[in-house]
Write a protein that holds these residues in place. Structure first.
Motif, PDB file in Angstrom:
ATOM      1  N   LYS A   1      29.621  77.897  48.865  1.00  0.00           N
ATOM      2  CA  LYS A   1      31.352  77.904  49.266  1.00  0.00           C
ATOM      3  C   LYS A   1      31.793  75.980  49.702  1.00  0.00           C
ATOM      4  O   LYS A   1      33.013  75.864  49.832  1.00  0.00           O
ATOM      5  CB  LYS A   1      31.688  78.642  50.974  1.00  0.00           C
ATOM      6  N   ASN A   2      30.588  75.579  50.561  1.00  0.00           N
ATOM      7  CA  ASN A   2      31.033  74.179  51.414  1.00  0.00           C
ATOM      8  C   ASN A   2      31.150  73.148  50.226  1.00  0.00           C
ATOM      9  O   ASN A   2      32.404  72.504  50.559  1.00  0.00           O
ATOM     10  CB  ASN A   2      29.821  74.171  52.813  1.00  0.00           C
ATOM     11  N   GLU A   3      30.239  73.356  49.217  1.00  0.00           N
ATOM     12  CA  GLU A   3      30.031  72.028  48.219  1.00  0.00           C
ATOM     13  C   GLU A   3      31.675  72.620  47.855  1.00  0.00           C
ATOM     14  O   GLU A   3      32.402  71.332  47.256  1.00  0.00           O
ATOM     15  CB  GLU A   3      29.639  72.892  47.386  1.00  0.00           C
ATOM     16  N   LEU A   4      32.090  74.232  47.425  1.00  0.00           N
ATOM     17  CA  LEU A   4      33.461  73.984  46.644  1.00  0.00           C
ATOM     18  C   LEU A   4      35.270  73.598  47.355  1.00  0.00           C
ATOM     19  O   LEU A   4      35.552  73.073  47.077  1.00  0.00           O
ATOM     20  CB  LEU A   4      33.790  75.622  46.812  1.00  0.00           C
ATOM     21  N   GLN A   5      34.631  74.051  48.817  1.00  0.00           N
ATOM     22  CA  GLN A   5      35.771  73.124  49.264  1.00  0.00           C
ATOM     23  C   GLN A   5      35.826  72.285  49.899  1.00  0.00           C
ATOM     24  O   GLN A   5      36.758  71.179  49.659  1.00  0.00           O
ATOM     25  CB  GLN A   5      35.566  73.766  51.017  1.00  0.00           C
TER      26      GLN A   5
ATOM     27  N   ALA B   1      47.184  76.713  41.311  1.00  0.00           N
ATOM     28  CA  ALA B   1      45.894  76.250  40.440  1.00  0.00           C
ATOM     29  C   ALA B   1      44.221  76.359  40.995  1.00  0.00           C
ATOM     30  O   ALA B   1      43.710  76.714  40.288  1.00  0.00           O
ATOM     31  CB  ALA B   1      46.462  74.565  40.263  1.00  0.00           C
ATOM     32  N   TRP B   2      44.464  75.733  41.984  1.00  0.00           N
ATOM     33  CA  TRP B   2      42.750  75.425  42.677  1.00  0.00           C
ATOM     34  C   TRP B   2      42.130  77.534  42.681  1.00  0.00           C
ATOM     35  O   TRP B   2      41.411  77.463  42.274  1.00  0.00           O
ATOM     36  CB  TRP B   2      42.914  74.985  44.056  1.00  0.00           C
ATOM     37  N   LEU B   3      42.867  78.021  43.264  1.00  0.00           N
ATOM     38  CA  LEU B   3      42.599  79.809  43.140  1.00  0.00           C
ATOM     39  C   LEU B   3      42.355  79.775  41.304  1.00  0.00           C
ATOM     40  O   LEU B   3      41.578  80.725  41.718  1.00  0.00           O
ATOM     41  CB  LEU B   3      43.932  80.055  43.902  1.00  0.00           C
ATOM     42  N   LEU B   4      43.391  79.589  40.711  1.00  0.00           N
ATOM     43  CA  LEU B   4      42.963  80.405  39.500  1.00  0.00           C
ATOM     44  C   LEU B   4      41.615  79.651  38.553  1.00  0.00           C
ATOM     45  O   LEU B   4      41.616  80.084  37.795  1.00  0.00           O
ATOM     46  CB  LEU B   4      44.434  79.668  38.430  1.00  0.00           C
ATOM     47  N   LEU B   5      41.368  78.228  39.170  1.00  0.00           N
ATOM     48  CA  LEU B   5      40.351  77.442  38.750  1.00  0.00           C
ATOM     49  C   LEU B   5      39.264  78.227  38.772  1.00  0.00           C
ATOM     50  O   LEU B   5      38.224  77.911  37.399  1.00  0.00           O
ATOM     51  CB  LEU B   5      40.498  76.301  39.238  1.00  0.00           C
ATOM     52  N   GLN B   6      39.484  78.672  40.059  1.00  0.00           N
ATOM     53  CA  GLN B   6      38.031  79.195  40.465  1.00  0.00           C
ATOM     54  C   GLN B   6      37.554  80.782  39.533  1.00  0.00           C
ATOM     55  O   GLN B   6      36.078  81.105  39.610  1.00  0.00           O
ATOM     56  CB  GLN B   6      37.810  80.277  41.870  1.00  0.00           C
ATOM     57  N   ASP B   7      38.457  80.975  38.689  1.00  0.00           N
ATOM     58  CA  ASP B   7      37.185  82.124  37.787  1.00  0.00           C
ATOM     59  C   ASP B   7      37.703  81.840  36.009  1.00  0.00           C
ATOM     60  O   ASP B   7      37.551  82.169  35.694  1.00  0.00           O
ATOM     61  CB  ASP B   7      38.233  83.061  38.078  1.00  0.00           C
ATOM     62  N   VAL B   8      37.639  80.288  36.207  1.00  0.00           N
ATOM     63  CA  VAL B   8      37.973  79.581  34.707  1.00  0.00           C
ATOM     64  C   VAL B   8      37.046  79.379  33.879  1.00  0.00           C
ATOM     65  O   VAL B   8      36.061  78.959  35.402  1.00  0.00           O
ATOM     66  CB  VAL B   8      38.936  78.245  34.329  1.00  0.00           C
ATOM     67  N   LYS B   9      36.256  79.390  32.823  1.00  0.00           N
ATOM     68  CA  LYS B   9      35.307  79.707  32.941  1.00  0.00           C
ATOM     69  C   LYS B   9      34.515  79.009  31.375  1.00  0.00           C
ATOM     70  O   LYS B   9      35.598  79.186  30.844  1.00  0.00           O
ATOM     71  CB  LYS B   9      34.058  81.219  32.369  1.00  0.00           C
TER      72      LYS B   9
END
Length: 289
Positions: A3-7, A44-52
């Motif tokens: 989570k820290n890296e993602l932030q 966009a960032w919220l959606l990108l977290q689920d894009v695979k």
């Protein structure tokens, strides 16, 4: 990815895009009225977290940080919001692509001055006819689509655009023409969007062709996805060239005359009167630190 890296990646990426947009605005670049770049980026960032990716990896891990930033920049540049289904993100190799949806195309067309844009599918067993006027315009004379035809094989699509003076023009494509357009792109029409939402993608393609001439000739045209056959280059060769040139670089160039291959289309940069927007460079963090 923790989570820290993602932030950290989020903060660096979004701030870089926002800073670049702010610099362009100081030079006269204008975003659409009532458009919040910050809200669109957060969505966009919220959606990108689920894009695979196809092999089920998270796009934020598999795609290069530069391509992620570039896709977000393109989204803001066009004034689109993925939360309203105006665009979506597709991983291709280690590149993340921002693709304009049918709804995004309609929005762009109306911003450019078109009064209305309507696309419909032609299904097998539909009663469909059209005529060609003396001035070359196509006019739909009949399209009857009984309820029982819903779910039938798609045999074509058409888009009716209403010009500023109220005159209507129509573009019609067979499904063979539509799929041929898809073949020009990087995924050859085999992306999840093409497979799962063939109808929407067909409407997107015919709408793109119907509105591109008007939008691209407007005084401050938005970016549209032009059919790849208009560009006399090899798509695959161009994609690889862009990846090779931009991978792991700190600086990204956004040139109004550059083209970026996405799916069945090629994107041309915005034709604006703003010289700053014609040749912009986005300074990115050094991702290797």
């Amino acid at each position: 990815m923790s989570k820290n890296e993602l932030q950290v990646i989020k903060d660096q990426t979004l701030s870089s895009v926002q800073n670049r947009i702010a610099e362009l605005q100081q030079g006269g670049f204008k975003l659409p009225a009532n458009y919040s770049a910050e809200n669109a980026l957060q969505s966009a960032w919220l959606l990108l977290q689920d894009v695979k990716t196809r092999d089920n990896k998270l796009a934020l891990e598999a795609c290069s940080k530069n391509s992620i930033a570039m896709s977000l920049f393109k989204m803001v540049q066009m004034g689109l919001n993925p939360a309203k289904n105006q665009c979506y993100f597709i991983p291709y190799g280690d590149n993340l692509i921002c693709m304009t949806s049918y709804f995004g195309q309609v929005l762009i067309a109306k911003r450019a001055g078109l009064k209305d844009v309507k696309a419909n599918l032609i299904l097998e067993k539909d009663d469909f006819n059209y005529k060609i006027e003396e001035d070359g315009r196509k006019v739909i004379t009949e399209h009857k689509q009984p309820f029982e035809n819903l779910g039938n094989k798609i045999i074509g699509a058409y888009c009716v655009v209403t010009l500023p003076d109220g005159v209507q023009d129509t573009d019609i494509m067979t499904i063979a023409e539509i799929k041929q357009a898809w073949q020009q792109g990087a995924t050859k029409g085999n992306s999840p969007a093409h497979k799962n939402f063939e109808g929407e993608m067909a409407k997107r393609t015919v709408t793109n062709r119907a509105i591109k001439m008007f939008v691209n000739s407007s005084d401050d045209s938005a970016v549209l996805d032009d059919p790849a056959e208009q560009i006399a280059i090899s798509n695959d060769e161009h994609v690889q060239k862009q990846i090779d040139e931009n991978a792991n670089k700190k600086e990204m160039s956004i040139d109004a005359e550059d083209v970026e291959v996405i799916d069945e289309e090629v994107v041309s940069g915005p034709k604006t009167d703003n010289k700053v927007a014609e040749q912009a460079t986005m300074e990115m963090p050094d991702w290797n630190k």
